[in-house]
Design an enzyme around this catalytic site. Structure first.
Site, mmCIF file in Angstrom:
data_model
loop_
_atom_site.group_PDB
_atom_site.id
_atom_site.type_symbol
_atom_site.label_atom_id
_atom_site.label_comp_id
_atom_site.label_asym_id
_atom_site.label_seq_id
_atom_site.Cartn_x
_atom_site.Cartn_y
_atom_site.Cartn_z
ATOM 1 N N ASP A 166 -21.641 12.174 21.534
ATOM 2 C CA ASP A 166 -21.163 12.428 20.185
ATOM 3 C C ASP A 166 -21.504 13.840 19.715
ATOM 4 O O ASP A 166 -21.154 14.215 18.599
ATOM 5 C CB ASP A 166 -21.732 11.396 19.203
ATOM 6 C CG ASP A 166 -20.959 10.089 19.240
ATOM 7 O OD1 ASP A 166 -19.817 10.093 19.734
ATOM 8 O OD2 ASP A 166 -21.484 9.070 18.776
ATOM 9 N N ASP A 201 -15.266 1.855 20.529
ATOM 10 C CA ASP A 201 -16.639 2.313 20.316
ATOM 11 C C ASP A 201 -17.639 1.169 20.458
ATOM 12 O O ASP A 201 -17.268 -0.018 20.445
ATOM 13 C CB ASP A 201 -16.766 2.950 18.927
ATOM 14 C CG ASP A 201 -17.633 4.190 18.934
ATOM 15 O OD1 ASP A 201 -18.525 4.280 19.799
ATOM 16 O OD2 ASP A 201 -17.435 5.072 18.077
#
Length: 370
Positions: free
Chosen positions: A174, A117
């Site tokens: 997301d 990430d």
């Protein structure tokens, strides 16, 4: 499910997003016996194990920042993003540190997947930062060639040829809202094949939009790409479990050819419909995903024309999810009754009409060359 990925929060004192990034040591409070028992349990359930890292980031409230504040990229008084700074990847000591901490986890655990990430923008553009990140990824890929890496950056913030040459999967957004994903995936198809594009079935109520969507729509949107689940499965009722099992089984049966297929975005006469045709490399089969993103302004569905078929060949087409079609008083649509045989020329020039349906639904049409 074939793989379980442990997300953020597994490392020392990481109870929220304000601390501990860069420490990368298993939290003994949460895992007193380490990650081993969890990994053993996951593997006993028939799944492989993956883990989340955010290697290029550091929280001011972390052991490493207290020891090496000079490792952070940018000025001391910079505005934090998500309570964190970026590490200066141009520094060899930083790169060695990140590799050593990640290698210590990978060497001592049976892990074959990293969700990598990157949850804040950099304080300044810096090509050396990118080159440093690539160097760490390259070193890890050499040391652990069996480990797959997914690139995530607050969703799709880092998807380019440089990262694609070093990772096996990317995360577009997301948001797991299937309606938003339908549109995002349609546009990303200009650049990305299904094989590397992660798409997950989210919870009944999307955490980013608050929208509540039916499980069939959520599942088929995820099945357009590299399918996964990102929810608490305990919320699923009996019907939702049945639908999810059926769509997942279909995806597993078809993913091998779909991963090499061309994704052809279809022009639709109805702006409410977002459609694509995934065509096998040898042209022997295809699947059409036609999502209805909004209420149609048209009184009846318009024909959907396909592309790149053999005009002289004949194709059998069938509506995969026809049992979901709502009943109407105007009689049965032919695709609701069973397969139909049409020529490639007819499918490309005239097309076919899909049954009427509600917004936030998906028709899945399978085609096979006879």
């Amino acid at each position: 499910a074939e793989r379980f990925v442990l997300d953020d929060g597994w490392f020392r004192k990481r109870d929220d997003d304000t601390s501990s990034l860069s420490d990368w040591e298993v939290d003994p409070r949460k895992y007193p016996d380490g990650l081993g028992p969890l990994i053993d349990h996951v593997q006993a359930c028939g799944m492989r194990f993956g883990i989340w890292f955010e290697p290029e980031m550091i929280n001011p409230d972390s052991n490493i920042h207290r020891m090496h504040p000079d490792w952070a990229l940018g000025p001391d008084d910079q505005i934090l993003g998500r309570q964190q700074k970026a590490l200066n990847m141009a520094l060899p000591d930083v790169r060695d540190f990140i590799f050593d901490r990640m290698a210590a986890i990978l060497e001592t655990h049976d892990i074959d997947y990293i969700k990598w990430d990157h949850n804040r923008v950099l304080p300044m553009p810096d090509a050396a930062q990118t080159r440093g990140s690539y160097a760490v990824i390259d070193r890890l890929r050499t040391a652990f060639p069996h480990v797959e890496i997914e690139s995530c950056a607050s969703g799709g913030g880092r998807i380019d040829f440089g990262i694609l040459s070093r990772t096996q999967r990317v995360w577009l957004s997301d948001s797991n809202d299937a309606l938003e994903r339908l549109k995002i995936q349609q546009n990303a198809a200009l650049f990305l094949p299904a094989a590397v594009t992660g798409s997950h079935v989210g919870p009944r109520r999307c955490h980013t939009s608050g929208r509540i969507l039916d499980i069939e729509f959520r599942a088929w949107v995820a099945a357009q790409r590299h399918m996964g689940f990102e929810m608490d499965p305990r919320e699923l009722d009996a019907r939702e479990q049945e639908v999810l099992r059926a769509v997942t089984a279909w995806w597993k049966a078809n993913r091998d050819w779909m991963f090499n297929a061309d994704i052809l975005r279809l022009d639709t006469a109805d702006p409410a419909v977002i459609a694509e045709q995934q065509l096998a490399v040898d042209g022997s089969r295809f699947v059409v995903f036609a999502g209805k993103a909004a209420t149609s302004a048209q009184i009846a569905p318009r024909p959907l024309r396909l592309t790149r078929l053999d005009p002289s060949a004949r194709y059998s087409i069938s509506l995969r999810n026809r049992t979901s079609a709502p009943a109407l008083s105007r009689g049965d649509h032919i695709l609701k009754s069973g397969p139909v045989t049409l020529s490639g020329a007819a499918l490309m020039q005239s097309g076919f009409s899909l049954p009427w349906n509600f917004p936030e639904t998906m028709w899945v049409v399978e085609g096979e060359k006879l």
